[in-house]
Design an enzyme around this catalytic site. Structure first.
Site, PDB file in Angstrom:
ATOM      1  N   SER A 101       6.387   0.381  10.064  1.00 50.83           N
ATOM      2  CA  SER A 101       6.603  -0.053   8.688  1.00 50.83           C
ATOM      3  C   SER A 101       6.287  -1.531   8.498  1.00 50.83           C
ATOM      4  CB  SER A 101       8.050   0.266   8.289  1.00 50.83           C
ATOM      5  OG  SER A 101       8.260   0.080   6.918  1.00 50.83           O
ATOM      6  N   ASP A 243       3.952  -2.770   1.954  1.00 50.12           N
ATOM      7  CA  ASP A 243       4.196  -3.095   3.353  1.00 50.12           C
ATOM      8  C   ASP A 243       3.228  -2.306   4.223  1.00 50.12           C
ATOM      9  OD1 ASP A 243       5.313  -0.555   3.113  1.00 50.12           O
ATOM     10  OD2 ASP A 243       6.957  -0.976   4.485  1.00 50.12           O
ATOM     11  N   ASP A 245       3.188   0.392   6.014  1.00 53.79           N
ATOM     12  CA  ASP A 245       2.975   1.843   5.923  1.00 53.79           C
ATOM     13  C   ASP A 245       3.040   2.359   4.495  1.00 53.79           C
ATOM     14  OD1 ASP A 245       5.746   1.594   5.614  1.00 53.79           O
ATOM     15  OD2 ASP A 245       6.143   3.518   6.576  1.00 53.79           O
ATOM     16  N   ASP A 247       5.383   2.472   2.140  1.00 52.54           N
ATOM     17  CA  ASP A 247       6.535   3.090   1.480  1.00 52.54           C
ATOM     18  C   ASP A 247       7.353   2.073   0.694  1.00 52.54           C
ATOM     19  OD1 ASP A 247       7.741   1.770   3.589  1.00 52.54           O
ATOM     20  OD2 ASP A 247       8.728   3.537   4.432  1.00 52.54           O
TER      21      ASP A 247
END
Length: 449
Positions: A101, A243, A245, A247
């Site tokens: 992430s 960010d 990833d 999400d």
């Protein structure tokens, strides 16, 4: 020993537990734990972000999956929420995302989605963990034609683009809007610009050249100064930063003001309520949600329910009580009418649809939202022990609570994904914030750093 944390498995790549051998065993354990229908060949989708270590972990977990007779479908770098969508769309049995992430490039992680596109339960995590860490599966072997296959899916980018565009109202377009998009050199680097351009926006893209080691490096939602500067420089209507990833998302208005997750929740909640679409007139936040959000929602007849930090707790509460909006200050927003997990692109589109529909500037949607001043400091620690067992730390916490005198909030908690203690103070008195942060941080460092 536990390998699962608050958001899957997380740590330094190529150091236990993020090593090839464990990823291989995890792949085997996942298939075995899912095998309630003995005669059905399992289908598991595997996605990742742009970290260099993703290749290593992807190969290892894929090997484990096919060695247990299941088929693996590789989609390459894709946002985490895209994997959640694809699991449902492709009728897969599970989805695996290899990503850390918002963490630095030398970290990595593994999180698992169920066939419903939601993160697996703690009970299933514990079952997978027990198989992974034991020798229970060592003698279970699939041979010959029973070994699984690996497929590389080429059209997943297009599938997710169509899905995301369908979320945006058909009668609206982004024509006339200039957007700056920061892709954090991560999983959104291809798909995000295409979505916003196809909806008609003028798009200026930054940090969309990943090289395996520059993900989240002074860019993206965790480094908002970048998107603030570029939004102002290019005189954009809106800045959007994801960010690593995809999400999470934060935004910037036309004046250069940062719009974090709490502010985004406020915008979305009020709009949904005015349209009669906010289920049970309630938003799910966390213990970290700023009191300013709670105050703004209350003024608009909307309840805020707080849960522990972590999107899985938000989603759990939303499912339990039939709510359709929740999120965190970090910009992890869940719009369950559209997707089953936090989705930065969908969240940004939802805010942009309000701007276009009302024909207003982003700044005008926040005229009644004021955050209570707050500050958070991450204190790095060498070990995690129960903070309640350390008298000096408890005395420091009690001293700060007394200084707040019931007119602020103090939160001291371990991160679930990093070796840090997060110290957060909310107060109208900046001096109390600064002095309190300094006192508690130094006390923690003395005992745990």
């Amino acid at each position: 020993m536990k390998i699962f944390g608050t958001d899957g498995i997380r740590g330094k790549a190529n150091i236990f537990p993020l090593v090839g051998d464990l990823a291989y065993r995890l792949g085997k354990a996942l298939v075995y734990a899912l095998d309630s229908q003995k005669n059905k060949k399992k289908k598991i989708i595997i996605g990742k972000d742009t970290r260099i270590s993703g290749y290593m972990l992807e190969s290892a977990i894929t090997s484990g999956i096919v060695s247990m007779g299941a088929d693996a479908y590789l989609v390459g770098p894709m946002p985490t929420p895209a994997i959640a969508f694809l699991v449902k769309s492709m009728r897969a049995d599970a989805g695996v995302v290899i990503s850390a992430s918002h963490n630095p490039f030398d970290d990595n992680g593994i999180k698992i989605f169920s066939h419903e596109g939601i993160k697996i339960s703690v009970e299933l995590e514990e079952l997978i963990e027990s198989y992974t860490l034991s020798n229970a599966l060592d003698n279970i072997k699939f041979l010959g034609a029973n070994i699984g296959k690996v497929f590389r899916i080429r059209d997943t980018l297009g599938r997710y683009i169509v899905f995301a565009k369908n979320v945006f109202p058909y009668n609206l377009e982004l024509d006339g809007l200039r957007l700056v998009i920061d892709c954090a050199n991560g999983a959104t680097y291809k798909v995000a610009p295409m979505i916003f351009e196809e909806l008609g926006a003028e798009v200026i893209v930054i940090n969309n050249e990943p090289n395996g080691i520059n993900i989240n490096e002074k860019c993206g939602s965790t480094y908002p100064n970048n998107i603030i500067e570029k939004t102002t420089l290019f005189r954009a209507d809106v800045g959007i930063a994801f960010d690593g990833d995809g999400d999470r998302v934060v935004m910037v208005d036309e004046t250069g003001k940062l719009i974090d997750g709490d502010a985004i929740l406020s915008i979305l909640a009020i709009d949904l309520k005015n349209k009669g679409k906010l289920k049970n007139n309630t938003v799910v936040g966390t213990i970290m949600s700023n009191f300013g959000l709670e105050h703004t929602l209350k003024q608009n007849g909307i309840n805020l329910e707080r849960v522990d930090v972590g999107d899985k707790y938000i989603i759990q509460r939303m499912l339990e009580k039939n709510y359709n909006l929740g999120g965190e200050p970090s910009g992890h927003i869940v719009l369950s009418d559209f997707n089953t997990t936090g989705d930065g692109i969908i969240t940004a589109l939802a805010v942009l649809s309000i701007i276009v529909e009302k024909n207003v500037k982003l700044s005008s949607l926040l005229t009644n939202f004021t955050k209570v001043p707050e500050k958070t400091k991450n204190v790095h620690v060498s070990k995690k022990v129960n903070l309640e067992e350390i008298d000096d730390i408890q005395k420091a916490i009690e001293h700060v609570k007394n200084s707040l005198n019931g007119e602020g909030r103090l939160i001291v908690r371990y991160s679930g994904t990093e070796p840090v203690v997060r110290v957060t103070i909310e107060s109208k008195d900046i001096n109390i914030i600064n002095e309190g942060i300094e006192l508690i941080s130094k006390t923690i460092e003395k005992h745990l750093s």
